[in-house]
Design an enzyme around this catalytic site. Sequence first.
Site, mmCIF file in Angstrom:
data_model
loop_
_atom_site.group_PDB
_atom_site.id
_atom_site.type_symbol
_atom_site.label_atom_id
_atom_site.label_comp_id
_atom_site.label_asym_id
_atom_site.label_seq_id
_atom_site.Cartn_x
_atom_site.Cartn_y
_atom_site.Cartn_z
ATOM 1 N N CYS A 1 59.859 47.326 -32.995
ATOM 2 C CA CYS A 1 60.131 48.875 -33.345
ATOM 3 C C CYS A 1 61.307 49.943 -32.923
ATOM 4 O O CYS A 1 61.504 50.602 -33.217
ATOM 5 C CB CYS A 1 58.428 49.207 -33.190
ATOM 6 S SG CYS A 1 57.598 48.535 -33.842
ATOM 7 N N HIS B 1 59.032 60.031 -47.226
ATOM 8 C CA HIS B 1 60.816 59.593 -47.357
ATOM 9 C C HIS B 1 61.527 60.776 -46.329
ATOM 10 O O HIS B 1 62.676 60.441 -46.652
ATOM 11 C CB HIS B 1 61.597 59.846 -48.471
ATOM 12 C CG HIS B 1 60.721 58.390 -49.891
ATOM 13 N ND1 HIS B 1 59.706 58.798 -49.639
ATOM 14 C CD2 HIS B 1 61.009 57.741 -49.702
ATOM 15 C CE1 HIS B 1 59.350 57.726 -51.035
ATOM 16 N NE2 HIS B 1 60.486 57.034 -51.153
ATOM 17 N N GLU C 1 49.421 52.997 -39.888
ATOM 18 C CA GLU C 1 50.489 52.728 -39.930
ATOM 19 C C GLU C 1 51.040 51.409 -41.181
ATOM 20 O O GLU C 1 51.605 51.195 -41.739
ATOM 21 C CB GLU C 1 50.991 52.425 -38.658
ATOM 22 C CG GLU C 1 52.799 52.236 -38.323
ATOM 23 C CD GLU C 1 52.820 52.902 -36.913
ATOM 24 O OE1 GLU C 1 53.161 52.983 -36.647
ATOM 25 O OE2 GLU C 1 52.867 51.247 -36.135
#
Length: 152
Positions: free
Chosen positions: A28, A78, A139
């Site tokens: 990550c 986004h 998530e």
Amino acid sequence: MKGKHRIRITKQFTFETGHALYGYDGKCRNVHGHSYKLSVTVIGVPIIDTSNVKLGMVIDFGDLKKIVKEEIVEPFDHATVFNKNTPHLELAHELKDRGHKVILADYQPTSENMVIDFAAKIKARLSEEIQLHSIKLRETETAYAEWHASDN
């Protein structure tokens, strides 16, 4: 039905956000994205004033939707979120210069820190009769973070 029944109201939202975890020791640390699912729960007493158009509601779902969309969904959807202390600042500015939506957060953009940020933003917009009860930020299908007023 009269009385002071405290009722919880929940509205769910979805948004797509990219992020990178600066200094993290796993995958990550790379820029990647999630299809976040956000549940926002508020608590209050349904309106009993018969002259109020919101009679029987704790909060109009539309009003809660407006707050969460303006504070969280629209800014984060986004977008790519970076810790503002990241050495990726050059990349962040390059993305911005190319017209990408970038958020430089003053925290590491983990789900845990995002719910803390979201809670503060939502609480600031609620009337004093309505309290933020909890937030759940999913998530992935199997991983989520929760913020509860009773814990804070």
